[in-house]
Structures are given as C-alpha cells and as structure tokens.
Design an enzyme around this catalytic site. Structure first.
Site, PDB file in Angstrom:
ATOM      1  N   THR A 120       0.820  -1.212   0.000  1.00  0.00           N
ATOM      2  CA  THR A 120       0.000   0.000   0.000  1.00  0.00           C
ATOM      3  C   THR A 120       0.856   1.266   0.000  1.00  0.00           C
ATOM      4  OG1 THR A 120      -1.509   1.281   1.402  1.00  0.00           O
ATOM      5  CG2 THR A 120      -0.091  -0.275   2.531  1.00  0.00           C
ATOM      6  N   ASP A 121       0.279   2.355  -0.517  1.00  0.00           N
ATOM      7  CA  ASP A 121       0.983   3.648  -0.459  1.00  0.00           C
ATOM      8  C   ASP A 121       1.039   4.205   0.966  1.00  0.00           C
ATOM      9  OD1 ASP A 121      -1.700   4.329  -0.178  1.00  0.00           O
ATOM     10  OD2 ASP A 121      -1.720   5.825  -1.777  1.00  0.00           O
ATOM     11  N   GLU A 122       0.250   3.603   1.873  1.00  0.00           N
ATOM     12  CA  GLU A 122       0.215   4.140   3.244  1.00  0.00           C
ATOM     13  C   GLU A 122       1.546   3.961   3.974  1.00  0.00           C
ATOM     14  OE1 GLU A 122      -3.105   3.352   5.751  1.00  0.00           O
ATOM     15  OE2 GLU A 122      -4.512   3.341   4.086  1.00  0.00           O
ATOM     16  N   TYR A 147      -1.868  -0.466  10.911  1.00  0.00           N
ATOM     17  CA  TYR A 147      -2.018  -1.134   9.611  1.00  0.00           C
ATOM     18  C   TYR A 147      -0.815  -0.842   8.715  1.00  0.00           C
ATOM     19  CZ  TYR A 147      -3.351  -1.596   4.700  1.00  0.00           C
ATOM     20  OH  TYR A 147      -3.339  -1.884   3.362  1.00  0.00           O
ATOM     21  N   LYS A 151       2.277  -3.279   7.243  1.00  0.00           N
ATOM     22  CA  LYS A 151       2.560  -3.462   5.811  1.00  0.00           C
ATOM     23  C   LYS A 151       4.003  -3.023   5.510  1.00  0.00           C
ATOM     24  CE  LYS A 151       0.105  -4.575   2.935  1.00  0.00           C
ATOM     25  NZ  LYS A 151      -0.269  -5.912   2.392  1.00  0.00           N
TER      26      LYS A 151
END
Ligand code: NAD
Ligand code: DAU
Length: 331
Positions: A120-122, A147, A151
């Site tokens: 993810t870009d998060e 989260y 990741k």
C-alpha cells in the site's frame, strides 16, 4: 502458470481471480484465504468449479509449504487491510501482515519460487493537502498507523529476502481501490450501502482528506504487468491520478443516488488520520507500458453503485455487524 493467490476471497484478490480467469485462461489458480470477516466465499461463487479454493491461514507453516511447493508464482494479497479495525484488534495486523508474509517468504525460499507482494501507499505516511509532491519509489517510509506499520514491516522483509537470499520477488504499493466486491467497512461501499439501507452516510472529521482513487481492475492489470515484465527486486507504485477529497466523493455518491447534498453526518475523526495520498506511477507507465482503463472516476463510481444495488444479498449479511463495530469506535 500456476498461481497461488493469497487473500483471493477478499476485495482485490477476488477481482484479481475474475480478471485472470477472463484474460489469462491458461493460468491455474489456487486461492488460499482464511475467510476472516473481510473474506467472502460468495465473491468467488461464479468460478468455484474452475479454481482450487483452500480455506486456511497464511501463518500455517505446513499448509503454506505444501501449497507453495506446487505453484509457480505466489501473488500475495492476504492481509488485515482496514485501518479502523486496527483500533479494535491490533495483534491480528502483526500476525497476518508480518508473520504471514514471512511464512510465505520462507516457503518461497525453500522451494525457490517467485513471489509478488501487494502493498500500500500508506507505508509512506501522508502528504500535506496543498503540496504538489507525490509518493515515488524513493519516498522515505513513515507509516502512521498499526495497519501501515505492519505493511511497511512486511515490505522490508520482502526486500531483505531478495537481498539476503536472492529470492525472486517484486513489490507494488497501490493507492485506494474502488469497485465491486469491496467490504462495506470501507469508505465508498459503506456510504453506498448506508444510502441503500436508509442510513445517513458518515464523514470523518472535516472530510478534507484526499485519497488517490484507482479502479480495482486497473490495480490488477498493473499486478499482471509486474508479474510478466517487472524486474526482480523492484518496487512499482500503482496509481491512476485519481486524487479527490472525501467530501467530493461523498457528494458524487449522493448525487448519483438522488439524495440531497446535505444528507450525511459528520462523525468523529479517525485518530491519526492521514491527510493526503498521491502516487507518481511513472516508473510503472514508462518501464512496463501500463495504462489505466478506467479514466473517469464518476463513471466507475456509477457502475460500482449499480453493482451494490444489484447484489444486496452479497452485502446485507455483514452490514449490521460492520455498523456495530463502528458504533464501538464512535464513528
Ligand atoms: P480485504 O480485507 O478485502 O481482503 C483481504 C483478504 O485476506 C480477505 O479475504 C481475508 O479473509 C484474507 N486474509 C486476511 N488474513 C489472512 C490470513 N492470515 N490468512 C489467509 N487469508 C487472510 O483487503 P483488500 O482491500 O482486498 O486488500 C488486499 C491487499 O491489497 C492487502 O494486502 C492490502 O494491504 C493491499 N492494498 C489494498 C488497497 C485498497 O484500497 N483496498 C490498496 C493498496 C493495497
Ligand atoms: O491507500 C491505500 C489504502 O486505502 C489501503 O492500503 C487500505 O487497505 C484501504 O483500506 C484504504 O485505506 P483508507 O484508510 O484510506 O480507506 P478507507 O476506505 O477506510 O477510508 C477512505 C477515507 O474515507 C479515509 O480518509 C477515511 C474516510 N472515511 C472512511 C469511512 C469508513 C470516512 O470519512 N467515513 C467512513 O465511514
């Protein structure tokens, strides 16, 4: 090619299975999915006789070893994927996202298999609202939630496996997906199914937060491009220039569903809420020649609304328990 698709009963994984069956009919598919609250067997009902579906956990070393041994490529989607749930059951995020990814890496190492890791870009944290900058593969990791931290940890293990053991891996970090089969806990389907259930949509805080929306099929065509042509050890950012703030997305949903523009509630904000995500996908476009097929968000959103209207049976059984979880969180 025999693909082991982890998390194939989830939103992006199920869409990946459907797209693969249609566009790569020679591929054999095994899905490994633990059917957590986000997984839904019904999402694969239409293809259940054409794939192998194993209900099991990516943290189960023996099971993972057996399935990895007989595949060519692992496509790793399985994860605890929802930020709000990490406030309720944080340990599951470390178990599935970090330990589960390591089990797959270790099995891939033992059997010398290729793995594509979906991220993810998060992991990059957030950007300022008024800053033109976007995330690139060189952006520093700065995750801001349990989260995204889990990741980020998984991404680091995947890169370490490449460097330390020469494991054949590729990684992708994508922005916010929308489309069919997305769990009603997520922003867009939550609001669509709220309207369909005569519940007012819920906007966190001011609603100024920006997400970079991409249709799930565009995410998945990019994953296929990376599996086919991506360079081993490399990271590709996936995005389709779809920046919009939450207020504007909600306004579009209300308009497309014939509701007044003010028919929603402001609820308390998500603590630590990331302000803005934005992807620079030029490496993916220039190196692999990938282009999105969905270039008009409004059209894709209208199709998605149509999908939820026609699939009430798919979502009504989880709607009530999802809203109960939100009540616990006060949002
Ligand atoms: P999802 O929550 O809809 O699906 C996740 C699936 O993984 C579910 O079917 C669940 O049952 C399964 N799963 C969870 N833990 C498992 C375990 N321990 N063992 C086996 N199966 C398990 O998530 P999604 O939105 O489809 O996301 C898929 C992947 O893509 C995730 O890795 C996520 O981080 C990443 N991603 C998502 C988005 C997005 O916008 N949704 C964007 C970028 C990246
Ligand atoms: O950027 C990629 C990420 O996008 C993925 O890694 C995650 O798996 C995926 O869930 C998504 O994360 P977000 O936290 O951005 O998505 P979510 O759908 O939960 O929320 C989108 C935005 O909408 C966010 O700013 C919070 C807001 N929101 C969300 C809900 C559920 C609301 O305003 N109201 C809501 O009811």
């Amino acid at each position: 090619m025999r693909l082991l698709v982890t998390g194939g009963a989830g939103f992006i994984g199920a869409n990946f299975v459907h797209l693969t069956m249609k566009e790569y009919p020679d591929h054999d598919i095994t899905v490994l999915d633990a059917l957590t609250s986000a997984g839904n067997e019904d999402s694969l009902a239409a293809v259940k006789d054409e794939i192998e579906f194993v209900v099991g956990d990516i943290c189960d070393a023996d099971l993972v070893d057996k399935l990895v041994e007989r595949c060519d490529v692992i496509v790793h989607f399985a994860a605890e994927s929802h930020n709000d749930n990490s406030f309720l059951y944080p340990m599951k995020f470390a178990e599935s996202n970090v330990i589960g990814t390591m089990q797959l890496l270790e099995a891939a190492r033992k059997h010398d298999k290729r793995m594509h890791h979906v991220s993810t870009d998060e992991v990059y944290g957030d950007l300022e609202l008024d800053d033109p900058v976007k995330f690139t593969p060189e952006t520093r990791y700065q995750p801001s939630s349990y989260y995204s931290a889990s990741k980020a940890a998984a991404d680091h293990f995947v890169r370490a496996a490449h460097r330390q053991f020469g494991l054949a891996v590729t990684l992708s970090n994508c922005s916010n997906n929308y489309g069919p089969y997305q769990h009603v806990e997520k922003f867009i389907p939550r609001q669509i199914t709220n309207v369909l259930s005569d519940i007012k949509p819920k906007l966190y805080g001011s609603g100024e937060n920006v997400r970079d929306w991409i249709h799930v099929d565009d995410h998945n065509t990019a994953v296929h491009a990376i599996i086919e042509k991506g360079r081993l050890g490399e990271t590709y950012l996936i995005g389709a220039d779809g920046e919009l703030n939450n207020r504007d997305v909600l306004a579009m949903i209300l308009e497309l569903m014939d509701k007044p523009a003010d028919w929603f509630e402001h609820v308390s904000d998500r603590p630590g809420h990331d302000l803005r995500y934005a992807i620079d996908a030029s490496k993916l476009r220039d190196e692999l020649g990938w282009e999105p097929r969905y270039t008009d968000f409004r059209t894709g959103l209208a199709q998605t609304i149509g999908w939820y209207r026609e699939r009430e049976k798919w979502w009504t059984k989880v709607k009530e328990e999802t809203e109960k979880r939100y009540q616990e969180l006060g949002r």
